[in-house]
Design an enzyme around this catalytic site. Structure first.
Site, mmCIF file in Angstrom:
data_model
loop_
_atom_site.group_PDB
_atom_site.id
_atom_site.type_symbol
_atom_site.label_atom_id
_atom_site.label_comp_id
_atom_site.label_asym_id
_atom_site.label_seq_id
_atom_site.Cartn_x
_atom_site.Cartn_y
_atom_site.Cartn_z
ATOM 1 N N ASP A 1 -0.596 -2.205 -20.058
ATOM 2 C CA ASP A 1 -0.782 -3.169 -19.103
ATOM 3 C C ASP A 1 -2.118 -4.117 -19.398
ATOM 4 O OD1 ASP A 1 0.452 -4.386 -16.818
ATOM 5 O OD2 ASP A 1 -0.727 -3.001 -15.360
ATOM 6 N N GLN B 1 -0.180 1.202 -10.936
ATOM 7 C CA GLN B 1 0.042 0.076 -10.241
ATOM 8 C C GLN B 1 -1.010 -0.562 -9.273
ATOM 9 O OE1 GLN B 1 3.097 -1.767 -10.265
ATOM 10 N NE2 GLN B 1 1.804 -3.067 -8.946
ATOM 11 N N LYS C 1 10.083 -1.479 -12.933
ATOM 12 C CA LYS C 1 9.413 -1.188 -14.258
ATOM 13 C C LYS C 1 10.330 0.026 -14.672
ATOM 14 C CE LYS C 1 5.140 -3.615 -13.093
ATOM 15 N NZ LYS C 1 3.870 -3.649 -12.478
#
Lengths: 276, 276
Positions: free
Chosen positions: B120, B97, B53
């Site tokens: 996200d 994450q 990412k």
């Protein structure tokens, strides 16, 4: 075999009995739970609903503030009123009666209700919390449906629940609650191509579509559990009770099914909010 | 007939091309989009994802701040770090994450991310907005699945979409997005009793279960469109590609399917956040 009638008035009564004790405890702390209802315009059904909710509050010793705004109220004015109630510490719950007149942005108005006072479960934030399993105030009718299933010991886990309707305050949250109870959930709506075929596979059917007597017995699987969340003019549900009685194993009547439990749930949420 | 391979790298490329222009416009205003990623502990797959990412950001001219916290970080410390990033005006997006070490309350940490920086799409608030049709940042993988369907002109309206999995960042939001596109949506999971029977009726299948090669071709209807959102160890999807190739009309490969579009969507959300 005659289906079990899922009498909501019994469930509602039990919830309210329970609340009496909690309201008494609050009273010792000099707190009276208070629900503010907002009605915009003069829709006769809405007037009736708001009045019913107010009466149910009074009966139990919950304060009810009933705000009636003229039909020509605009979105901004309505939100200003909601903001006032948000910052009034004596108000524990806010209910904006749906539907509001067309010129108002109902979604924007709902979103203005603070999460702490969203006892009717209409905000997207409350919905997200409900869907993720930690909301305090799930939307009242969906919550009532769960309460009825639990009261009558009807199992949800692993069952195929088919929800007909996908509104933000009914179809979507009832889908979310049943999914969290381990049902396999199918959400149907006006664009569904093969509704009857899908309904034939349903163990639990929820009518949340807003069309009088829409769901027919012929579409159902033998032994299905049928919950009617519809509230159409003239006290008519979304389920065609007559034909469904022949196939369902259990069914909620209209009136006297989901409706009274919805109101009891609203009261419960108001008390819970006052306790916090 | 051989199924269409739904190549995600093409879709991702197009999204990124588009972003270049938007990043150039931002640059004229002296704004560089910035994504902060947080990795807790040393899970090797997570390390790889975070690195991918970060690299994808750099390549496009998006700043990337990579924060690596030790495995023994507790929930409170993690939230303090998130709060710092929330109030840092140079940071436009925050990605924590998944998964974090077991002793951390992951949900609480996700919820700490401010809605404006939740690129996200992990907060319950963002999910609620997505489900109600007005969220800015739907969860990235679900959003990627929609983008692939649209890119390849695969119709959604009225189709029966069956989602296998109900996680807050995958199964639930992809169900919500497909429902908003007028699919009839069934959400299945570990407690579903008759998964194979349900899958047989699916026009669109989404594998979001996190079990390698779980979904078999024999379970599918001839001509089903299959989207594999799985990311299991060794770059293996949730779909048993070999058997599904024989029945699907279209299928995403793993790797090169949903994955690259997910990353492109994350970049897009970061740029959108910087634009606001």
């Amino acid at each position: 075999m005659k289906p079990v009638m899922l009498d909501g008035t019994i469930v509602a009564k039990e919830i309210k009995e329970n609340l009496k004790d909690r309201i008494a405890v609050l009273s010792e702390r000099n707190i009276t739970p208070c629900l503010a209802t907002i009605l915009v315009g003069d829709n006769p059904s809405s007037k009736t609903y708001v009045k019913m909710k107010g009466n149910a509050c009074e009966k139990l010793g919950i304060n009810s503030i009933s705000i009636h705004l003229p039909a020509e109220t605009n979105t901004e004015q309505l939100i200003r009123k909601i903001d006032e109630l948000n910052s009034d510490p004596s108000v524990h719950g806010i209910l904006l009666q749906h539907p509001v007149p067309d010129h108002i942005d109902e979604r924007q108005a709902f979103e203005a209700i603070s999460i702490e006072k969203d006892v009717d479960g209409v905000t997207s934030r409350g919905y997200g919390q409900t869907a993720f399993g930690f909301g305090n105030f799930p939307s009242c009718t969906p919550s009532a449906i769960l309460k009825i299933l639990n009261y009558y010991n009807l199992s949800i886990k692993g069952k195929h629940a088919v929800i007909v309707g996908r509104s933000p305050i009914l179809g979507k949250p009832v889908s979310a609650l049943l999914l969290n109870e381990d049902a396999t959930v199918t959400t149907c709506h006006s664009q569904t191509e093969n509704l009857q075929e899908i309904l034939k596979t349903a163990d639990i059917v929820v009518g949340a579509v807003g069309k009088p007597r829409f769901i027919k017995g012929e579409w159902l699987k033998e032994g299905a559990v049928v919950l009617d969340a519809g509230y159409n003019k003239g006290n008519i549900g979304d389920v065609d009770e007559e034909s469904c009685l022949a196939v369902a194993s259990a069914i909620t009547p209209v009136p006297g099914g989901v409706g009274p439990v919805t109101i009891a749930t609203l009261l419960e949420h108001t008390v819970l909010s006052a306790e916090k």
